[in-house]
Write an enzyme that holds these catalytic residues in place. Structure first.
Site, short mmCIF file in Angstrom:
data_model
loop_
_atom_site.label_atom_id
_atom_site.label_comp_id
_atom_site.label_asym_id
_atom_site.label_seq_id
_atom_site.Cartn_x
_atom_site.Cartn_y
_atom_site.Cartn_z
N ASP A 125 9.55 95.56 35.17
CA ASP A 125 9.97 94.51 34.43
C ASP A 125 9.43 94.70 32.84
O ASP A 125 8.18 94.82 32.57
CB ASP A 125 9.32 92.90 34.78
CG ASP A 125 9.96 91.96 33.94
OD1 ASP A 125 10.34 90.80 34.40
OD2 ASP A 125 10.00 92.04 32.64
N ASP B 45 16.29 93.58 31.84
CA ASP B 45 15.02 94.30 31.83
C ASP B 45 14.37 94.31 33.07
O ASP B 45 13.14 94.60 33.18
CB ASP B 45 14.17 93.44 30.65
CG ASP B 45 13.38 92.42 31.13
OD1 ASP B 45 13.68 91.70 31.88
OD2 ASP B 45 12.31 92.44 30.74
N GLU B 46 14.99 94.11 34.04
CA GLU B 46 14.37 94.08 35.47
C GLU B 46 14.85 94.75 36.50
O GLU B 46 16.14 94.51 36.75
CB GLU B 46 14.27 92.60 35.57
CG GLU B 46 13.42 92.15 36.82
CD GLU B 46 13.43 90.88 37.32
OE1 GLU B 46 13.91 89.83 36.31
OE2 GLU B 46 13.08 90.31 38.38
N1 DCP Z 1 15.33 85.63 27.83
C1 DCP Z 1 16.12 84.72 27.30
N2 DCP Z 1 15.83 83.33 27.59
C2 DCP Z 1 14.91 82.89 28.25
C3 DCP Z 1 14.06 84.00 28.99
C4 DCP Z 1 14.39 85.28 28.80
O1 DCP Z 1 17.21 85.09 26.42
N3 DCP Z 1 14.66 81.68 28.42
C5 DCP Z 1 15.58 87.07 27.60
C6 DCP Z 1 14.87 87.63 26.45
C7 DCP Z 1 13.82 88.53 27.29
C8 DCP Z 1 14.65 89.08 28.39
O2 DCP Z 1 15.52 87.93 28.72
O3 DCP Z 1 13.34 89.33 26.43
C9 DCP Z 1 13.77 89.15 29.74
O4 DCP Z 1 13.02 88.19 30.03
P1 DCP Z 1 11.85 88.15 30.72
O5 DCP Z 1 11.45 86.78 31.50
O6 DCP Z 1 11.61 89.40 31.32
O7 DCP Z 1 10.78 88.12 29.46
P2 DCP Z 1 10.33 89.05 28.52
O8 DCP Z 1 10.80 90.51 28.90
O9 DCP Z 1 10.59 88.68 27.00
O10 DCP Z 1 8.81 88.92 28.41
P3 DCP Z 1 7.93 89.23 29.65
O11 DCP Z 1 6.62 90.34 29.21
O12 DCP Z 1 7.16 88.32 30.26
O13 DCP Z 1 8.68 90.19 30.79
MG MG Z 2 10.34 90.98 30.70
#
Ligand code: DCP
Ligand code: MG
Length: 416
Positions: free
Chosen positions: A27, A140-141
């Site tokens: 992730d 991203d996962e």
């Molecule tokens: N995303 C979004 N709205 C949300 C949650 C996530 O648009 N409520 C999008 C933005 C993130 C991407 O999805 O960059 C991936 O979600 P993640 O939950 O993996 O969050 P991040 O990658 O941003 O942070 P982390 O470091 O916690 O994985």
């Molecule tokens: Mg993420």
């Protein structure tokens, strides 16, 4: 084969052990923000907020994600941009406002899905090259089956090397979890974030899970967590040692699954995700209405959301359709096929609006938007095993389907 567990082929005597596989869950850290920092090096190490529906200099929209530097100011996903700005002002505003501290300000950027998808594709290419099977979960996962690529003794070095490749070849940071099951690998990748790498070898699964908050268990949302807490079940360990009969009574079949997962039992293997034939979203309108403005704006939001889902899945569509439900339950669908596959939110909105014209003035209680005739971009072709390539012919079994006159002549008809 003597198999008392019903879990498939397992030799007698070892059927209670963990599955013989090594699963890696990857992730990316603050993915959209990491992409912005990749494209714009001046943003590296800075607080960065990526806003959905955000426009430069405006205050509308919501936070999609924020860099970890911005999270330190209390900015988080799904927050309103206006609220984020209170916690973390924009650098540009701070520069001209003596009441604000430039050093406690950040950079705000609008979402750019196309760019994030291109970064995601680069990461996927690396994942594909180090695993036997990759299951993409989101932009991203992903889960990787790395059973034949490493051993438990070398799993940590494997993870370090994969992180280093993603960092050097793509330029973003991945957090990884490696465990014998998908459930545990996912929890592990989150455990050590950001820049995490956490290995849970088979013998450690139970002790790793036991102290964790119940909400970390895959399949336990806030509602189930609340219910469990009401019964004094706070940790995964509490659930694992709870009375099985009670869990089954309370949660039925799902309870059995949660109970097993809490005990570290998860016999799923990593499989590629199936390809949908179509993607759709629909929405009920409180009480039926003839308000064209309201219905059109609803339709546009649905169109945008469907287009975004398609883009996240790397899907291109040749057919765009709408569904209209009039009281009491009469369903009508209309669709239009394009000369070639596209991925274009504006076009989906435009076609949906145009198809909806014949319903102007009708009372409508539900509307929906669908894209179909899907093809997928090449980065994902590798797991396209059982996907029968669409011939480009729309669903002929739909009695309501209609190809609008002139609609097939050229894409220009719609894009102008
Ligand atoms: N995303 C979004 N709205 C949300 C949650 C996530 O648009 N409520 C999008 C933005 C993130 C991407 O999805 O960059 C991936 O979600 P993640 O939950 O993996 O969050 P991040 O990658 O941003 O942070 P982390 O470091 O916690 O994985
Ligand atoms: Mg993420």
């Amino acid at each position: 084969m003597s198999d008392m567990t019903g879990e498939g082929d397992r030799l007698p005597g070892i059927d209670r052990g963990p599955p013989d596989q090594i699963v890696l869950h990857a992730d990316m850290d603050c993915f959209y923000a990491a992409c912005e920092q990749l494209r714009e090096p001046a943003l590296r190490g800075e607080p960065v907020v990526v806003g959905m529906g955000y426009e430069p200099d405006a205050t509308g929209g919501a936070v999609a994600t924020a860099s970890y530097e911005a999270r330190a100011y209390g900015v988080e996903s799904a927050q309103r941009i206006s609220e984020a700005l209170e916690r973390l002002p924009r650098k540009v505003d701070a520069a001209t406002n003596p009441d604000l501290d430039v050093d406690a300000a950040g950079f705000y950027r609008p979402v750019d899905m196309e760019y994030y998808r291109s970064v995601s594709r680069e990461v996927r290419a690396i994942l594909d090259s180090v695993a036997d099977t990759v299951r993409i979960v989101s932009i991203d996962e992903a889960y990787l089956d790395i059973t034949t690529r490493t051993e438990w003794d070398t799993a940590e070095a494997f993870g370090r090397e994969l992180k280093a490749r993603i960092a050097s070849e793509v330029g973003i940071v991945a957090s990884l979890g490696i465990a014998p099951t998908m459930t545990t690998a996912k929890i592990a990748s989150d455990f050590d974030k950001p820049d995490g790498l956490y290995i849970v070898p088979p013998d450690d699964v139970r002790s790793f899970l036991t102290p964790l908050d119940i909400e970390l268990l895959h399949g336990v949302g806030p509602k189930t967590a609340g219910q469990l807490r009401g019964e004094g079940i706070e940790t995964i360990g509490d659930l694992a040692s709870a009375d099985r009969g009670w869990i089954l009574d309370e949660f039925g079949e799902r309870g059995e699954q949660l109970f097993r997962r809490a005990r570290g039992e998860d016999h799923r293997s990593v499989t590629p995700r199936g390809r949908p034939k179509s993607l759709s979203r629909e929405s009920a309108v409180g009480s039926a209405t003839t308000d064209t403005t309201l219905l059109e704006s609803r339709l546009e939001a649905l169109a945008e959301s469907v287009a975004e889902r398609a883009m996240n899945k790397g899907a291109f569509y040749r057919t765009i359709g709408i569904k209209v439900v009039t009281p009491p339950f009469e369903v009508t669908t209309r669709e239009r096929s394009l000369p070639g596959p596209v991925s274009d939110a504006n076009l989906v909105q435009e076609v949906a609006r145009s198809l909806f014209e014949e319903f102007h003035g009708e009372r409508v209680r539900k509307i929906g938007v669908r894209v179909s005739n899907l093809t997928f971009d090449s980065a994902e072709q590798s797991d396209l095993v059982d996907w029968a390539t669409e011939s480009g012919v729309a669903d002929e079994t739909d009695p309501h389907r209609m190809r609008a006159g002139g609609g097939q002549s050229s894409l220009g008809d719609f894009t102008k």
